[in-house]
Design a protein around this motif. Structure first.
Motif, PDB file in Angstrom:
ATOM      1  N   ARG A  22      -8.965  -3.535  -4.005  1.00 30.12           N
ATOM      2  CA  ARG A  22      -9.648  -2.558  -3.149  1.00 30.12           C
ATOM      3  C   ARG A  22      -9.560  -1.174  -3.768  1.00 30.12           C
ATOM      4  NH1 ARG A  22      -7.430  -0.171   2.501  1.00 30.12           N
ATOM      5  NH2 ARG A  22      -6.366   1.181   1.005  1.00 30.12           N
ATOM      6  N   LYS A  41      -8.393   9.327  10.082  1.00 33.35           N
ATOM      7  CA  LYS A  41      -9.315   9.555   8.970  1.00 33.35           C
ATOM      8  C   LYS A  41     -10.374  10.589   9.342  1.00 33.35           C
ATOM      9  CE  LYS A  41      -7.116   5.806   7.948  1.00 33.35           C
ATOM     10  NZ  LYS A  41      -6.310   5.294   6.877  1.00 33.35           N
ATOM     11  N   TYR A  60     -12.765   4.257  11.075  1.00 26.69           N
ATOM     12  CA  TYR A  60     -13.504   5.016  10.043  1.00 26.69           C
ATOM     13  C   TYR A  60     -14.865   5.498  10.532  1.00 26.69           C
ATOM     14  CZ  TYR A  60      -9.833   3.326   7.009  1.00 26.69           C
ATOM     15  OH  TYR A  60      -8.602   3.081   6.451  1.00 26.69           O
ATOM     16  N   LEU A  72       0.834  -1.218   0.000  1.00 28.11           N
ATOM     17  CA  LEU A  72       0.000   0.000   0.000  1.00 28.11           C
ATOM     18  C   LEU A  72       0.861   1.257   0.000  1.00 28.11           C
ATOM     19  CD1 LEU A  72      -3.031  -0.596   2.400  1.00 28.11           C
ATOM     20  CD2 LEU A  72      -3.116   0.189   0.029  1.00 28.11           C
ATOM     21  N   PHE A 107     -14.067   2.233   1.433  1.00 29.83           N
ATOM     22  CA  PHE A 107     -13.558   1.160   0.571  1.00 29.83           C
ATOM     23  C   PHE A 107     -14.630   0.249  -0.012  1.00 29.83           C
ATOM     24  CE2 PHE A 107     -10.335   1.773   4.001  1.00 29.83           C
ATOM     25  CZ  PHE A 107      -9.457   2.511   3.231  1.00 29.83           C
ATOM     26  N   VAL A 129      -4.161   4.226  -1.417  1.00 30.24           N
ATOM     27  CA  VAL A 129      -4.106   4.210   0.053  1.00 30.24           C
ATOM     28  C   VAL A 129      -5.338   4.901   0.651  1.00 30.24           C
ATOM     29  CG1 VAL A 129      -2.799   6.364   0.400  1.00 30.24           C
ATOM     30  CG2 VAL A 129      -2.462   4.433   1.964  1.00 30.24           C
ATOM     31  N   GLY A 130      -5.706   4.481   1.870  1.00 26.30           N
ATOM     32  CA  GLY A 130      -6.937   4.958   2.494  1.00 26.30           C
ATOM     33  C   GLY A 130      -6.813   6.353   3.081  1.00 26.30           C
ATOM     34  N   ASN A 177     -12.652  -2.527   6.230  1.00 25.25           N
ATOM     35  CA  ASN A 177     -11.497  -2.330   5.350  1.00 25.25           C
ATOM     36  C   ASN A 177     -10.917  -3.706   5.032  1.00 25.25           C
ATOM     37  OD1 ASN A 177      -9.134  -1.554   4.109  1.00 25.25           O
ATOM     38  ND2 ASN A 177      -8.228  -0.558   5.895  1.00 25.25           N
ATOM     39  N   TRP A 180      -7.563  -5.699   6.748  1.00 23.95           N
ATOM     40  CA  TRP A 180      -6.469  -4.753   6.561  1.00 23.95           C
ATOM     41  C   TRP A 180      -5.167  -5.561   6.570  1.00 23.95           C
ATOM     42  CZ3 TRP A 180      -3.399  -1.988  10.695  1.00 23.95           C
ATOM     43  CH2 TRP A 180      -2.619  -0.955  10.135  1.00 23.95           C
TER      44      TRP A 180
END
Ligand code: LMR
Length: 391
Positions: free
Chosen positions: A363, A241, A209, A14, A337, A34-35, A178, A125
């Motif tokens: 993803r 986040k 999240y 990632l 996601f 990437v998140g 995730n 994850w």
């Protein structure tokens, strides 16, 4: 001759993707890797509430002397109230991000249950297994989700619980799963909570999240339910986040216990574990979150900024499904996601031939897409032969 004979580590896929995206000079590139939340300009700006809190902090902070092993106590308290309300006895510690929180959760679990197994539903994850195993925890996996049908394999989850030993641990994603975006229904959470308690299992909830799915209260409902039903729960949370504090490494670990004495011992144990690893967490992000949560004006400002982020992600999901009926399932999914049923070759082609960046397992970070990039994203998907879910 070198005195170190180090094996070359495999790069984290990632994080490697971030570098590859940055180095790509194609101007029409799309970042679904990437998140990290992005706005419609493709930026991740500092939230206005965070900026305001930082200014107050700079003005009023008189010392940078040590705070203590578990960090900023008021940060932990106010964050604990946000997560659990006043319904549970919790003790907690500030940690270096959600990963630090997961590490402390894994360490304290291992201390209490050295022979236990931590069950992790896959896909998950990617760092869950290496991170918890590096704390000495024995892990095992079961299949949580079928990407081809986009269905949660809830029966398989319950069958797995039936195979556990009392004192085993279960990793749960509190909300906005995730990498799949596929969360359990309310009925399924109820059933899961009941079964976890009945089998004397210890839930470890990864909560990173919240606020980005259906709203803060809705996203926290499953965590509160588990805490109400199960006697002991570990919660690892992150402010990366929902406060946009990614690089400030702001998180906390909590033990919610029906037994006050256990909760209070856990508090000291968290400090003891932290001392052995990093001693004390970094202060800045936690101080910012504390200032926001202790001031109703800043809290309202933060919450309305978060609501904007959430509604943008929801409308992107709708726009994707409207533009491509094979993506209809993304509307049902929550948070940043979704996991597309794509082969490795299709993912490579999306990145290399179309400049559409996504994680190797398929993803996508919906929140990374700009509305004007949706057509290009869909065209690229179609040209690599994406056909949607199997019926
Ligand atoms: C992600 O899943 O992309 C983020 O949580 C970033 C990370 O550290 O993996």
């Amino acid at each position: 001759m070198a005195l170190f004979n180090l094996p070359q580590p495999e790069p984290d896929p990632l994080l490697q993707l971030i570098g590859k995206y940055r180095a790509d000079s194609r101007t029409d590139k799309v970042d679904l890797g990437v998140g990290v939340y992005r706005n419609d300009l493709g930026e991740t700006p500092v939230l206005a509430a965070v900026k305001a809190a930082e200014m107050r902090l700079q003005e009023h902070q008189l010392t940078k002397s040590y705070l203590g092993l578990t960090g900023d106590t008021e940060f932990v308290e106010t964050l604990g109230e946000l997560l659990f309300g006043n319904t549970a006895t919790v003790s907690g510690a500030q940690t270096p991000g959600g990963s630090g929180a997961l590490r402390l959760a894994a360490e304290i679990y291992n201390l209490a249950h050295p022979d236990g197994t931590l069950w992790i539903g896959t896909p998950s994850w990617p760092n869950h297994i290496p991170l918890t195993e590096s704390a000495g925890v024995h892990t095992n996996t079961y299949l949580y989700f079928d990407r081809n049908t986009q269905q949660i394999l809830f029966d398989n989850l319950l069958d797995t619980i039936a195979r556990t030993q009392p004192g085993d641990a279960f990793m749960l994603h509190g909300c906005c799963h995730n990498p799949t975006g596929a969360d359990l229904s309310n009925d399924q959470w109820q059933e899961l909570a009941r079964q976890l308690a009945e089998h004397s299992l210890i839930p470890i909830i990864d909560l990173a999240y919240h606020g980005l799915g259906d709203g803060m209260a809705e996203d926290l409902a499953s965590t509160r339910l588990i805490v109400e039903v199960c006697p002991e729960v570990l919660v690892a949370t992150s402010c990366s986040k929902n406060f946009g504090l990614y690089r400030d490494r702001t998180g906390a670990v909590f033990m919610a216990s029906h037994d006050k004495k256990t909760a209070s011992i856990a508090q000291a144990v968290f400090g003891q574990i932290a001392r052995k690893i990093y001693s004390m967490p970094p202060d800045h992000g936690a101080a910012v979150v504390r200032i926001i949560l202790q001031d109703s004006t800043l809290t309202n400002q933060w919450q309305s900024e978060l609501r904007l982020m959430t509604s943008r992600v929801k409308s992107l999901r709708q726009a994707m499904a409207q533009a491509c009926p094979s993506l209809e399932f993304v509307v049902q999914q929550k948070g940043m996601f979704s996991l597309l049923p794509l082969s490795t070759a299709q993912v490579h082609s999306l990145i290399n031939d179309h400049a559409v960046y996504l994680a190797g397992d398929g993803r996508i970070n919906v929140a990374g897409c700009q509305i004007q990039q949706i057509d290009k994203f869909i065209e690229s998907l179609e040209s690599v032969g994406f056909t949607g879910v199997c019926s």
